[in-house]
Design an enzyme around this catalytic site. Structure first.
Site, mmCIF file in Angstrom:
data_model
loop_
_atom_site.group_PDB
_atom_site.id
_atom_site.type_symbol
_atom_site.label_atom_id
_atom_site.label_comp_id
_atom_site.label_asym_id
_atom_site.label_seq_id
_atom_site.Cartn_x
_atom_site.Cartn_y
_atom_site.Cartn_z
ATOM 1 N N ASP A 1 0.838 -1.196 0.000
ATOM 2 C CA ASP A 1 0.000 0.000 0.000
ATOM 3 C C ASP A 1 0.875 1.249 0.000
ATOM 4 O O ASP A 1 1.883 1.322 0.721
ATOM 5 C CB ASP A 1 -0.895 -0.013 1.244
ATOM 6 C CG ASP A 1 -1.874 1.127 1.279
ATOM 7 O OD1 ASP A 1 -2.715 1.198 0.376
ATOM 8 O OD2 ASP A 1 -1.792 1.952 2.212
ATOM 9 N N GLU B 1 14.692 -15.573 -0.361
ATOM 10 C CA GLU B 1 15.098 -16.697 0.490
ATOM 11 C C GLU B 1 14.041 -17.799 0.514
ATOM 12 O O GLU B 1 14.341 -18.937 0.858
ATOM 13 C CB GLU B 1 15.325 -16.217 1.926
ATOM 14 C CG GLU B 1 16.487 -15.260 2.108
ATOM 15 C CD GLU B 1 16.566 -14.770 3.544
ATOM 16 O OE1 GLU B 1 15.898 -15.380 4.420
ATOM 17 O OE2 GLU B 1 17.266 -13.787 3.792
#
Length: 564
Positions: free
Chosen positions: A230, A279
């Protein structure tokens, strides 16, 4: 730690086996169709009039059958709801109105079992004024280390009675609010680019970055497949918070970079975040809500080491006009190609008037419109615009209910409105409630299948005839058009991913482009037009009549052909 958090089990890091049933298609996000769910308006499981996570979970099979690839959930975090959940008090807790962390876990797992991915909203520009950091900052008074995590400043004037600078809130009024100090005296001011209940974080403070990296890992460990960020163009403010000097840019989509939006420093944050995301297995993604002056500036957010996608608001704001549409399509593809990112296409969301109503009105009225306009014209154009959008290379976003052809509810009584901008004035128009009315599932019932206890915003008369029940299995209905289009999009190898279209000769007001064996024709005029019959019709939003080698395409109609 919130009470709800402590009552729920700690998230278990998600393994490949836990999400094995999600389609393992490489680079899935490059041509994904992502469906936005506005939780309070999608489905209510407990009859309190408010949608919730369990309600969403119960409707996941519908979304799978619709043919979307992923579901983006607007905020469901613990919040006082001053701005419909975009004022977050606890980023690791679910607001009780929506359920619990266990409900979120069940929803994510069920979605994965159905082959759907889950993207959640992240709100890093500001918190709620009920966030523990902000409450402590107020309670501890001037000099509190917690105040350094927000933008607290002394006021101007003889007694500090004037705001620190001339910035105004996007929702209207000053972007600064003066606090009352613990001793009862008027004190410092704090910055809020949106509502006063939404103080902006100071991203220059290392604790803010540390906290959000931890929040990312929390939800990634829960199994989410990505984040919609956002106000992704916010967060970093120009050094010294200089005066704007003009208030023409106090809106989300301005013409220039401002001291508070689209500062280059945001990109350092996203490079750090990308390292974390990479990751994790399963191709998790970031999507930016970045209101930038140009498509070229938007492309900065999706460079290879930053975010994966950014909303194309320039496309959303384009009129139903062939020349304007072609221009923005070309600019978008030309801008995204150098950074290797997919284009995105979107027509509606929770912040703008639904496109079935925007296109029902004359051009030039903006993205928030208060008039119903010509409903029949708006729906016809909306259907055509949808097929055009889904034919373009890249990823597409669908806002809940647009597959039903829902219009905006423009005549909500003032007393039921909840958009904070409506009560402040001089900012956004404040009529976003019209696109947030709970969607209809059935013809009958207290809320047309939304729930057993009514709906938090009143549904208009005739809503049931637009419902899922009323449109399912009905040839030519908007719902069946969406289902067919999404099925064709999956089946046609030349649709979806890619970075270019081949424009073909066309009459004025008509777009014609080829992608391999696929041809799309979009007639944006108010009259039928004759074009070559390019092959076998796959799907059409309106009438098309073929005679010999010619096809007459009805006004405001898009047709898909295959030449194979």
């Amino acid at each position: 730690m919130s009470q709800q958090q402590s009552a729920a089990p700690a998230p278990t890091p998600t393994t490949d086996s836990a999400v094995a049933t999600v389609a393992r298609r490489r680079d899935w996000w490059r041509d994904a169709v992502i469906y936005q769910v506005y939780p309070r308006s999608f489905a209510d499981s407990n009859g309190d009039g408010m949608g919730d996570l369990e309600g969403i979970r119960s409707r996941l099979p519908y979304l799978r059958d619709l043919g979307v690839d992923a579901v983006w959930l607007s905020p469901f975090y613990a919040s006082p709801q001053a701005d419909a959940g975009y004022d977050v008090a606890d980023y690791r807790a679910v607001d009780p109105m929506f359920g619990t962390l266990l409900d979120a876990d069940a929803l994510i797992r069920d979605a994965h079992a159905l082959g759907l991915r889950i993207i959640v909203d992240l709100v890093p520009n500001h918190s709620s004024d009920q966030h523990e950091w902000f409450k402590r900052a107020l309670a501890e008074g001037p000099g509190s280390p917690l105040r350094e995590r927000y933008h607290f400043r002394p006021g101007k004037g003889e007694n500090g009675e004037l705001p620190p600078n001339d910035w105004e809130s996007i929702f209207g009024g000053p972007a600064w609010t003066r606090v009352t100090e613990p001793d009862g005296t008027p004190g410092e001011w704090y910055l809020h680019l949106f509502a006063p209940e939404q103080p902006d974080f100071n991203w220059e403070h290392p604790a803010v970055g540390d906290e959000f990296r931890s929040i990312l890992r929390f939800w990634l460990d829960m199994g989410v497949d990505g984040f919609r960020i956002d106000v992704a163009h916010g967060m970093v403010k120009a050094e010294g918070l200089p005066d704007l000097g003009s208030h023409d840019e106090m809106r989300l989509l301005g013409n220039d970079v401002t001291p508070f939006f689209d500062q280059d420093g945001v990109h350092d944050i996203y490079r750090q975040w990308r390292l974390i995301l990479d990751e994790y297995s399963g191709e998790r993604i970031f999507v930016a809500e970045a209101w930038t002056p140009t498509v070229e500036r938007t492309a900065n957010y999706v460079r290879p080491d930053e975010l994966h996608q950014a909303f194309n608001f320039q496309y959303l704001a384009t009129h139903w006009d062939a020349a304007e549409l072609r221009a923005v399509v070309d600019r978008t593809l030309d801008s995204m190609r150098p950074v290797g990112a997919p284009a995105t296409w979107v027509l509606s969301n929770h912040d703008v008037t639904r496109h079935a109503t925007r296109f029902a009105n004359p051009a030039g009225l903006g993205t928030q419109i208060r008039e119903a306009g010509d409903r029949e014209l708006g729906l016809r154009r909306a259907r055509a615009a949808t097929l055009l959008m889904l034919a373009l290379p890249g990823s597409a976003y669908v806002y809940q209910g647009e597959e039903l052809g829902l219009p905006d509810v423009v005549d909500l009584p003032d007393e039921v409105r909840q958009d904070p901008a409506y009560f402040r004035g001089a900012g956004q128009d404040g009529f976003r409630d019209g696109c947030r009315v709970p969607i209809p599932w059935t013809r009958e019932g207290s809320s047309h299948g939304f729930g057993d206890g009514g709906s938090w915003l009143p549904q208009p008369e005739g809503w049931g005839e637009l419902s899922v029940e009323a449109q399912t299995g009905v040839p030519g209905s908007t719902l069946e058009m969406y289902r067919s289009a999404l099925a064709v999009r999956r089946e046609q190898a030349d649709l979806g991913a890619g970075d270019a279209v081949e424009w073909l000769p066309s009459p004025e007001g008509v777009l014609v482009f080829r992608r391999g064996d696929f041809v799309c024709v979009a007639n944006t005029t108010g009259a039928p037009v004759a074009v070559p019959a390019y092959g076998r019709v796959l799907i059409t939003s309106g009438e098309v009549e073929e005679t010999g080698g010619e096809a007459v395409v009805a006004a405001d109609t898009t047709v898909w052909w295959t030449t194979a």
